[in-house]
Design an enzyme around this catalytic site. Structure first.
Site, PDB file in Angstrom:
ATOM      1  N   SER A 156      93.015  31.189  -4.267  1.00 54.98           N
ATOM      2  CA  SER A 156      92.930  30.450  -5.536  1.00 54.98           C
ATOM      3  C   SER A 156      93.916  31.093  -6.488  1.00 54.98           C
ATOM      4  CB  SER A 156      91.516  30.577  -6.103  1.00 54.98           C
ATOM      5  OG  SER A 156      91.473  30.112  -7.432  1.00 54.98           O
ATOM      6  N   TYR A 199      83.341  35.066  -8.674  1.00 54.22           N
ATOM      7  CA  TYR A 199      84.127  34.222  -7.766  1.00 54.22           C
ATOM      8  C   TYR A 199      85.572  34.725  -7.682  1.00 54.22           C
ATOM      9  CZ  TYR A 199      86.947  30.230  -6.260  1.00 54.22           C
ATOM     10  OH  TYR A 199      87.859  29.432  -5.621  1.00 54.22           O
TER      11      TYR A 199
HETATM   12  N1  LIG Z   1      88.554  22.868  -6.152  1.00 53.27           N
HETATM   13  C1  LIG Z   1      89.227  23.799  -6.796  1.00 53.27           C
HETATM   14  O1  LIG Z   1      89.558  23.641  -7.992  1.00 53.27           O
HETATM   15  C2  LIG Z   1      89.642  25.056  -6.065  1.00 53.27           C
HETATM   16  C3  LIG Z   1      90.560  25.897  -6.723  1.00 53.27           C
HETATM   17  C4  LIG Z   1      90.950  27.063  -6.077  1.00 53.27           C
HETATM   18  C5  LIG Z   1      90.477  27.371  -4.825  1.00 53.27           C
HETATM   19  N2  LIG Z   1      89.578  26.539  -4.216  1.00 53.27           N
HETATM   20  C6  LIG Z   1      89.087  26.936  -2.874  1.00 53.27           C
HETATM   21  O2  LIG Z   1      89.271  25.868  -1.979  1.00 53.27           O
HETATM   22  C7  LIG Z   1      88.341  25.990  -0.918  1.00 53.27           C
HETATM   23  C8  LIG Z   1      87.678  24.648  -0.669  1.00 53.27           C
HETATM   24  O3  LIG Z   1      86.909  24.293  -1.816  1.00 53.27           O
HETATM   25  P1  LIG Z   1      86.810  22.795  -2.345  1.00 53.27           P
HETATM   26  O4  LIG Z   1      87.426  22.757  -3.681  1.00 53.27           O
HETATM   27  O5  LIG Z   1      87.264  21.842  -1.330  1.00 53.27           O
HETATM   28  O6  LIG Z   1      85.225  22.704  -2.593  1.00 53.27           O
HETATM   29  P2  LIG Z   1      84.128  21.774  -1.891  1.00 53.27           P
HETATM   30  O7  LIG Z   1      84.477  20.351  -2.049  1.00 53.27           O
HETATM   31  O8  LIG Z   1      82.832  22.251  -2.455  1.00 53.27           O
HETATM   32  O9  LIG Z   1      84.216  22.158  -0.337  1.00 53.27           O
HETATM   33  C9  LIG Z   1      83.821  23.422   0.116  1.00 53.27           C
HETATM   34  C10 LIG Z   1      83.633  23.356   1.613  1.00 53.27           C
HETATM   35  O10 LIG Z   1      83.270  24.682   2.083  1.00 53.27           O
HETATM   36  C11 LIG Z   1      82.134  24.529   2.892  1.00 53.27           C
HETATM   37  N3  LIG Z   1      81.320  25.738   3.025  1.00 53.27           N
HETATM   38  C12 LIG Z   1      80.695  26.452   2.071  1.00 53.27           C
HETATM   39  N4  LIG Z   1      80.022  27.462   2.626  1.00 53.27           N
HETATM   40  C13 LIG Z   1      80.224  27.387   3.968  1.00 53.27           C
HETATM   41  C14 LIG Z   1      79.808  28.143   5.079  1.00 53.27           C
HETATM   42  N5  LIG Z   1      78.985  29.201   4.948  1.00 53.27           N
HETATM   43  N6  LIG Z   1      80.231  27.795   6.309  1.00 53.27           N
HETATM   44  C15 LIG Z   1      81.039  26.735   6.477  1.00 53.27           C
HETATM   45  N7  LIG Z   1      81.453  25.952   5.478  1.00 53.27           N
HETATM   46  C16 LIG Z   1      81.057  26.286   4.232  1.00 53.27           C
HETATM   47  C17 LIG Z   1      81.357  23.392   2.263  1.00 53.27           C
HETATM   48  O11 LIG Z   1      80.391  22.907   3.179  1.00 53.27           O
HETATM   49  P3  LIG Z   1      78.921  22.445   2.706  1.00 53.27           P
HETATM   50  O12 LIG Z   1      79.105  21.055   2.224  1.00 53.27           O
HETATM   51  O13 LIG Z   1      78.105  22.584   3.944  1.00 53.27           O
HETATM   52  O14 LIG Z   1      78.501  23.385   1.603  1.00 53.27           O
HETATM   53  C18 LIG Z   1      82.499  22.428   2.017  1.00 53.27           C
HETATM   54  O15 LIG Z   1      82.861  21.759   3.198  1.00 53.27           O
HETATM   55  C19 LIG Z   1      87.361  27.100  -1.319  1.00 53.27           C
HETATM   56  O16 LIG Z   1      87.703  28.292  -0.633  1.00 53.27           O
HETATM   57  C20 LIG Z   1      87.604  27.239  -2.809  1.00 53.27           C
HETATM   58  O17 LIG Z   1      87.288  28.535  -3.254  1.00 53.27           O
HETATM   59  C21 LIG Z   1      89.150  25.386  -4.799  1.00 53.27           C
END
Ligand SMILES: NC(=O)c1ccc[n+]([C@@H]2O[C@H](COP(=O)([O-])OP(=O)(O)OC[C@H]3O[C@@H](n4cnc5c(N)ncnc54)[C@H](OP(=O)(O)O)[C@@H]3O)[C@@H](O)[C@H]2O)c1
Length: 317
Positions: free
Chosen positions: A142, A155
């Site tokens: 991130s 986080y």
């Molecule tokens: N969105 C942003 O603004 C942003 C910015 C910077 C970085 N990120 C990073 O991008 C990545 C993806 O996040 P996202 O934005 O796409 O959020 P998201 O829509 O909430 O997706 C997160 C994914 O991670 C899965 N997950 C969580 N815990 C898990 C576990 N123990 N085992 C396997 N899968 C798991 C969730 O599955 P479940 O549905 O089963 O919980 C979901 O599929 C993360 O690492 C996040 O920190 C996001």
């Protein structure tokens, strides 16, 4: 499938960035193994990918050793013993809250997935890559792995850990022909925000209740500035396809502005801005402003660069 097609496993592919990346890479001709915890979501993803490309699904909870072991066995079978070309460690989440008020259990929960889960999955798939002297590990970090935002301290610290671990892995795995790359998303429209603010009432009895409530309101309106996850899927595709991938991909590009500001601004000015965005002022926190004025110099006390008052940013170390 073309010669350049790679077998790519993505963790956390049931939603957001992981899901979008799975579909995008399948469309580009890669063999995608989309993994996640929710069986129903994996089934929907498989249906959506039909006609687009090759996409298999796999149940994988990155915090469970049994689940990881089973995933390695399944991937070995799916690839005829070859293993993965690319591992995308994407699963992760954050919980918003005042850093001092987040308890150990909540802190550990975020570390279990974002840090220990990422490392456990990496360790499990490495031996096959090392044996083949080829492979690629792409860690979704991130921009918050390089700058710290108020109320995201826990986080952000998990992502700082991911950044550091990835740097070390990059040095140590390159001699085996394995590349390690970081993806640094800015604000992306996914379920991330809803998860982050899901349980804010737990901070109602803390001195930060007012500031947290205002911050939550503000973050709802800030959603319109969020980018579509395809921006990150494309950055990941660049890291998958490049002959020699970069160490870091920041996306969207506008995110570089925040990184630049954090590097250029004196700490006191940056801190003032961070307090401002998070409503961290005596009024919202119910602190006696008059007493505070005696102790704390008002902004701005720091002259810009070259000032004898300018201090190096602690987070730059
Ligand atoms: N969105 C942003 O603004 C942003 C910015 C910077 C970085 N990120 C990073 O991008 C990545 C993806 O996040 P996202 O934005 O796409 O959020 P998201 O829509 O909430 O997706 C997160 C994914 O991670 C899965 N997950 C969580 N815990 C898990 C576990 N123990 N085992 C396997 N899968 C798991 C969730 O599955 P479940 O549905 O089963 O919980 C979901 O599929 C993360 O690492 C996040 O920190 C996001």
């Amino acid at each position: 499938m073309s010669n350049t097609s790679k077998t790519v496993l993505i963790t956390g592919a049931t939603a957001g960035i992981g899901r979008m990346t799975a579909l995008h890479l399948a469309k580009l001709g890669h063999h995608v193994i989309a993994s996640g915890r929710k069986v129903a979501e994996l089934a929907k993803l498989k249906t959506e990918a039909q006609g687009l490309g090759t996409l298999d699904t796999l149940v994988l909870d990155v915090t469970s050793k049994e689940s990881i072991d089973a995933a390695v066995a399944a991937v070995t079978e799916l690839t005829g013993g070859k293993g993965l070309d690319v591992l995308v460690n994407n699963a992760g989440f954050g919980v918003l809250g005042p850093t001092s008020e987040i308890d150990d259990a909540e802190m550990r929960r975020q570390y279990e997935t974002n840090v220990f889960g990422l490392m456990a999955v990496t360790r499990a798939f490495l031996p096959q890559m090392r044996a083949r002297r080829a492979g690629r590990i792409i860690n979704v970090s991130s921009v918050g792995g390089r700058i710290t935002l108020p109320f995201f301290g826990v986080y952000n610290s998990t992502k700082y850990a991911v950044e550091s671990l990835s740097d070390a892995l990059r040095y140590e795995l390159r001699p085996f022909g394995i590349d390690v790359t970081l993806i640094e998303p800015g604000v992306i429209r996914t379920n991330f925000e809803a998860t982050a603010v899901g349980n804010l009432s737990q901070f109602d009895a803390t001195p930060y209740a007012g500031a947290v409530a205002k911050y939550e309101q503000m973050s709802k309106t800030a959603d319109r500035f969020a980018s579509n996850p395809i921006v990150i899927a494309k950055a990941i595709a660049r890291a998958v396809n490049a002959r020699r991938p970069a160490a870091r991909y920041v996306a969207p590009r506008s995110t570089n502005f925040a990184l630049l500001m954090s590097a250029l601004l004196p700490t006191r000015v940056w801190d003032w801005a961070m307090r401002k965005v998070a409503f961290l002022n005596p009024k919202t926190l119910g602190v006696d402003g008059a007493a505070l004025a005696d102790a704390t110099p008002a902004f701005p006390v720091t002259r810009v660069h070259g000032s004898p008052n300018a201090q190096p940013r602690a987070s730059a170390n």
